[in-house]
Design a protein around this motif. Structure first.
Motif, short mmCIF file in Angstrom:
data_model
loop_
_atom_site.label_atom_id
_atom_site.label_comp_id
_atom_site.label_asym_id
_atom_site.label_seq_id
_atom_site.Cartn_x
_atom_site.Cartn_y
_atom_site.Cartn_z
N ILE A 68 -6.88 41.71 60.28
CA ILE A 68 -7.73 41.36 59.13
C ILE A 68 -7.24 40.06 58.50
O ILE A 68 -6.07 39.71 58.60
CB ILE A 68 -7.74 42.49 58.05
CG1 ILE A 68 -6.36 42.70 57.41
CG2 ILE A 68 -8.21 43.81 58.66
CD1 ILE A 68 -6.34 43.71 56.26
N GLU A 69 -8.17 39.36 57.84
CA GLU A 69 -7.82 38.18 57.06
C GLU A 69 -7.12 38.63 55.79
O GLU A 69 -7.41 39.71 55.27
CB GLU A 69 -9.08 37.42 56.65
CG GLU A 69 -9.91 36.87 57.80
CD GLU A 69 -9.32 35.61 58.41
OE1 GLU A 69 -8.24 35.15 57.97
OE2 GLU A 69 -9.95 35.10 59.36
N ASP A 70 -6.23 37.80 55.29
CA ASP A 70 -5.58 38.04 54.00
C ASP A 70 -5.02 39.47 53.85
O ASP A 70 -5.39 40.20 52.93
CB ASP A 70 -6.60 37.75 52.88
CG ASP A 70 -5.89 37.48 51.57
OD1 ASP A 70 -4.64 37.44 51.54
OD2 ASP A 70 -6.58 37.33 50.56
N PRO A 71 -4.16 39.89 54.79
CA PRO A 71 -3.69 41.29 54.76
C PRO A 71 -2.94 41.66 53.48
O PRO A 71 -2.93 42.83 53.10
CB PRO A 71 -2.77 41.37 55.99
CG PRO A 71 -2.43 39.96 56.33
CD PRO A 71 -3.58 39.12 55.91
N ASP A 72 -2.36 40.67 52.80
CA ASP A 72 -1.58 40.97 51.58
C ASP A 72 -2.38 41.80 50.58
O ASP A 72 -1.82 42.64 49.88
CB ASP A 72 -1.14 39.67 50.89
CG ASP A 72 -0.25 38.82 51.78
OD1 ASP A 72 -0.70 38.48 52.90
OD2 ASP A 72 0.87 38.51 51.38
N ARG A 73 -3.68 41.55 50.53
CA ARG A 73 -4.52 42.25 49.54
C ARG A 73 -4.54 43.75 49.75
O ARG A 73 -4.86 44.51 48.85
CB ARG A 73 -5.97 41.74 49.66
CG ARG A 73 -6.19 40.38 49.11
CD ARG A 73 -7.62 39.94 49.32
NE ARG A 73 -8.58 40.81 48.63
CZ ARG A 73 -9.89 40.82 48.88
NH1 ARG A 73 -10.39 40.05 49.82
NH2 ARG A 73 -10.69 41.61 48.19
N TYR A 74 -4.26 44.20 50.98
CA TYR A 74 -4.46 45.62 51.29
C TYR A 74 -3.18 46.38 51.64
O TYR A 74 -3.24 47.54 52.00
CB TYR A 74 -5.44 45.75 52.47
CG TYR A 74 -6.78 45.13 52.16
CD1 TYR A 74 -7.73 45.83 51.42
CD2 TYR A 74 -7.10 43.85 52.60
CE1 TYR A 74 -8.95 45.27 51.12
CE2 TYR A 74 -8.33 43.28 52.31
CZ TYR A 74 -9.25 43.99 51.58
OH TYR A 74 -10.47 43.43 51.28
N LEU A 75 -2.03 45.71 51.58
CA LEU A 75 -0.80 46.35 52.05
C LEU A 75 -0.53 47.67 51.34
O LEU A 75 -0.29 48.69 51.98
CB LEU A 75 0.40 45.40 51.88
CG LEU A 75 0.31 44.09 52.68
CD1 LEU A 75 1.51 43.20 52.38
CD2 LEU A 75 0.20 44.37 54.17
#
Ligand code: DX5
Ligand code: ZN
Length: 224
Positions: A68-75
């Motif tokens: 996924i793009e921008d995984p930090d948002r969902y960790l």
């Protein structure tokens, strides 16, 4: 000892309980869960609610591969729904060092994934930090693709680098693994082997896992 991680992407999503039971019967310790967003890869798979339902029916380690793009948002979301390890793509992380630390600070293992076109040398600055490295042996996005043989030389390079640095992180491989090439991957230095179609496409998934275990154990018994 080489471990086989069945990838549920190839399982029957309407019968996940039965598919997971097949894996448990074959004494695996980890399941591989592929999360795809339709942006980083051209396919959409499943997300947190499905992982939460899987968590509710198994004690197995859940290895969550984020495509996924921008995984930090969902960790945090993925940790809360039951992940035990989370891997993120080098190609999707602008601040990889920070992302790996963020995963670890949530109390789970952090891995970094490389696409087939990305050389292992890009990882040099994070090898001491990462808990494991996943080398893609197909372009991510779909199950059932053909294995890219050049991946084996990437495994060997990474294994050599790991020894040079005195590190012990597991090397994982993912994509196109079959009963024909699993032993080659094990000999090259892989520790975790992900397999989807060759397990759940088989009419007896437990037997397929056991057989792959035997092949890789036989191959590594002669490893020097
Ligand atoms: C592909 C996924 C894999 C996939 C592997 O993008 O990351 O985990 O399930 O499937 P097979 O083993 O069928 O190549
Ligand atoms: Zn995967």
């Amino acid at each position: 000892m080489v471990e086989i991680l069945p990838s549920l992407l190839a399982a029957d999503f309407a019968r996940l309980d039965r598919e997971i039971a097949f894996a448990e019967q074959a004494e695996v310790t980890k399941l591989h869960l592929d999360v795809m967003d339709g942006r980083f890869v051209p396919n959409i798979s499943f997300g947190p609610p499905v992982i939460q339902s899987i968590r509710a029916i198994t004690e197995l380690h859940l290895d969550v591969h984020l495509m996924i793009e921008d995984p930090d948002r969902y960790l945090r979301t993925f940790v809360e729904c039951g992940a035990n390890s989370i891997s993120v793509h080098y190609e999707a992380c602008r601040h990889l060092h920070r992302t790996l630390r963020a995963i670890q600070s949530e109390g789970v293992l952090a891995g970094v994934v490389l696409n087939p076109a990305t050389p292992v040398s890009v990882l040099d600055e994070v090898l001491e930090l990462t808990d494991f490295v996943l080398l893609m042996s197909v372009n991510p996005g779909f199950g059932g693709q053909q294995f890219i043989p050049r991946t084996l030389s990437k495994v060997m390079q990474l294994d050599t680098r790991r020894r040079e640095l005195g590190l012990h992180f597991p090397i994982e491989i993912d994509g196109g693994i079959t009963h024909k090439n699993a032993a080659d991957a094990a000999r090259a230095g892989v520790d975790w082997i992900v397999a989807g179609s060759s397990i759940f496409g088989n009419e007896d998934p437990s037997a397929a896992i056991r057989q792959m275990h035997q092949l890789t154990r036989a191959a590594t018994a002669v490893r020097v």
